[in-house]
Write an enzyme that holds these catalytic residues in place. Structure first.
Site: not given
Length: 308
Positions: A54-55, A83, A104, A132
């Protein structure tokens, strides 16, 4: 006006109310009834080190509804992080390609850290068990759209209150509006003492209990969260606590409340609740689009329009 969106604690009541008003103006564009080109030519950079549905998709939708475009990644396995590239180097690189960054990350403080090293706005889309803020804003928007107000509501936060970053942010924001709160959780997942101390210090009325029956008759909003397996250091502890609360049709049918959930849900809300007027979680998910549209418009357009 704010330059980044890192923590809900960075916003005052007036700031939040302004964002919610701007979000309401965005709704017709978010639903496709109207079009907008306010961010045409602008690019949003996405750094998603943890899974998201959703975000991430609502940010992409919000940017595209405003006429902009999106670059970035949702799978670090396809990036130079495999890497050994550092978070700093990836952020610096992406800031050169975009007009704002959404991140995030599993580490608390990651968003604030990169906001200090890049020269474009940064939006925290969740940092571990920390904050959040954009989820909180859409949660507040949902309550405001349904009840016409936020203050004077009685909200129960249910489930994983220890690791749940959504409820941490939401509790602080509700306190700004003087909302009465009930925290319902197993003892192992109770709201952190630091959060409770802050809330009580601001004069907010808080009730803690393990039993949903203790509070359900008095609440306006039942804000349910899943027990987050990915946050548990001990799988056996998760297995023991999972399913501690389950909202079914009989529990809410005759009650004057709404049921919210940041999603995804597992088994904490029965699918039979979905068709009830009390079920607000899918509408809540949609509201993420106008809220994030309002934020992107303010952060990107107003920054580019402001004099050097």
């Amino acid at each position: 006006m704010f330059e980044n969106v890192i923590s809900i604690k960075d916003f005052g009541k007036d700031d939040i109310e302004f964002i919610l008003r701007e979000a309401e103006k965005m709704e017709p564009v978010a639903s496709g009834e109207r079009s907008s080109s306010v961010l045409t030519g602008k690019i949003l950079g996405m750094m998603f080190y943890e899974p998201s549905t959703r975000t991430r998709l609502s940010f992409e939708t919000a940017m595209k509804r405003l006429g902009g475009s999106v670059v970035g990644f949702a799978d670090t396995g396809a990036t130079s992080a495999t890497k050994g590239e550092s978070l700093t180097d990836t952020a610096m690189m992406l800031s050169g390609y975009s007009d704002a960054i959404v991140i995030r990350h599993s580490l608390e403080g990651a968003a604030r850290y990169i906001s200090d090293i890049v020269d474009v706005p940064v939006i925290n889309a969740g940092d571990g068990a920390g904050q959040h803020p954009t989820q909180t804003l859409l949660d507040l928007y949902t309550m405001k759209r349904f009840f016409g107000k936020i203050g004077s509501l009685n909200v129960a936060l249910v489930g994983d209150l220890k690791y749940g970053r959504t409820v941490h942010s939401l509790a602080y924001a509700l306190a700004v509006f003087g909302v009465r709160m009930s925290f319902v959780s197993p003892p192992e997942l109770r709201m952190p003492d630091s959060v409770i101390h802050d809330l009580e210090g601001s004069g907010v009325e808080v009730t803690e209990t393990e039993r949903l029956d203790d509070v359900i008759d008095d609440v306006d909003v039942l804000y349910v969260t899943r027990i987050q397996k990915e946050r548990f250091p001990d799988p056996e502890e998760y297995s023991r606590i999972r399913g501690a609360y389950h909202i079914d049709r009989d529990m809410v049918t005759d009650r004057d409340l709404i049921v919210m959930h940041p999603l995804p849900r597992i088994d904490e809300i029965s699918p039979e609740v979905d068709s009830l007027p009390q079920a607000m979680y899918f509408r809540q998910a949609f509201y993420g689009v106008p809220v994030r549209m309002a934020l992107l418009k303010m952060l990107i357009r107003e920054r580019s329009d402001s004099p050097e």
